[in-house]
Design a protein around this motif. Sequence first.
Motif, PDB file in Angstrom:
ATOM      1  N   PHE A   8      79.311 121.842 -26.155  1.00  0.00           N
ATOM      2  CA  PHE A   8      78.146 121.046 -25.766  1.00  0.00           C
ATOM      3  C   PHE A   8      77.275 120.794 -26.988  1.00  0.00           C
ATOM      4  O   PHE A   8      76.997 121.697 -27.751  1.00  0.00           O
ATOM      5  CB  PHE A   8      77.288 121.802 -24.742  1.00  0.00           C
ATOM      6  N   LYS A  14      75.545 115.532 -21.602  1.00  0.00           N
ATOM      7  CA  LYS A  14      76.382 116.476 -20.854  1.00  0.00           C
ATOM      8  C   LYS A  14      75.719 117.851 -20.779  1.00  0.00           C
ATOM      9  O   LYS A  14      75.786 118.521 -19.751  1.00  0.00           O
ATOM     10  CB  LYS A  14      77.769 116.599 -21.480  1.00  0.00           C
ATOM     11  N   TRP A  15      75.104 118.266 -21.849  1.00  0.00           N
ATOM     12  CA  TRP A  15      74.401 119.554 -21.874  1.00  0.00           C
ATOM     13  C   TRP A  15      73.284 119.535 -20.836  1.00  0.00           C
ATOM     14  O   TRP A  15      73.130 120.464 -20.049  1.00  0.00           O
ATOM     15  CB  TRP A  15      73.836 119.796 -23.270  1.00  0.00           C
ATOM     16  N   GLN A  18      74.666 119.430 -17.210  1.00  0.00           N
ATOM     17  CA  GLN A  18      75.226 120.723 -16.813  1.00  0.00           C
ATOM     18  C   GLN A  18      74.099 121.645 -16.318  1.00  0.00           C
ATOM     19  O   GLN A  18      74.255 122.339 -15.326  1.00  0.00           O
ATOM     20  CB  GLN A  18      75.986 121.364 -17.978  1.00  0.00           C
ATOM     21  N   PHE A  72      81.024 117.468 -10.625  1.00  0.00           N
ATOM     22  CA  PHE A  72      80.703 117.275 -12.045  1.00  0.00           C
ATOM     23  C   PHE A  72      80.527 118.607 -12.754  1.00  0.00           C
ATOM     24  O   PHE A  72      81.093 118.837 -13.826  1.00  0.00           O
ATOM     25  CB  PHE A  72      79.422 116.438 -12.220  1.00  0.00           C
ATOM     26  N   ASN A  76      83.179 119.610 -15.552  1.00  0.00           N
ATOM     27  CA  ASN A  76      82.607 119.610 -16.898  1.00  0.00           C
ATOM     28  C   ASN A  76      82.668 121.008 -17.510  1.00  0.00           C
ATOM     29  O   ASN A  76      82.963 121.163 -18.696  1.00  0.00           O
ATOM     30  CB  ASN A  76      81.161 119.101 -16.846  1.00  0.00           C
ATOM     31  N   ASN A  80      84.876 121.849 -20.854  1.00  0.00           N
ATOM     32  CA  ASN A  80      84.241 122.412 -22.045  1.00  0.00           C
ATOM     33  C   ASN A  80      84.762 123.807 -22.371  1.00  0.00           C
ATOM     34  O   ASN A  80      84.844 124.168 -23.544  1.00  0.00           O
ATOM     35  CB  ASN A  80      82.724 122.394 -21.908  1.00  0.00           C
TER      36      ASN A  80
END
Length: 121
Positions: A8, A14-15, A18, A72, A76, A80
């Motif tokens: 990330f 995305k970070w 999340q 998601f 995700n 990751n």
Amino acid sequence: MAQHYSSFERGGIKWLFQRLTAVFLVGVLAFHFFLLHFVNHAAEITFAGSQARMSQVGYFATMWLFLVTATFHGVNGVYNALVNQGLSGTRKKAVGAVLTLASIALIVQGTRVALAMTDLL
């Protein structure tokens, strides 16, 4: 001291998603457990009751958002974790594509089931 590594990018979209989905999931999961395990006990849960709850627009929207955010957040996180373990190149793209297609299929099927349990349409 061990060096911190994460796939990330701190401050990236995305970070942020999340973390936001984690907060949302904790809240909705608490609501779900309270409603379906304390207000209504497991023996009292029926299909007709589930259909009545899903026919309420607010409940339907909450459960649908629960489906999308959980999908998601989970996908995700798995992606990751694999990247953090060294997944790269063509395999990274292939795994990303498979996980994206699986996510879409899960959301489409979950939406179909949720809609079938309502009288909203």
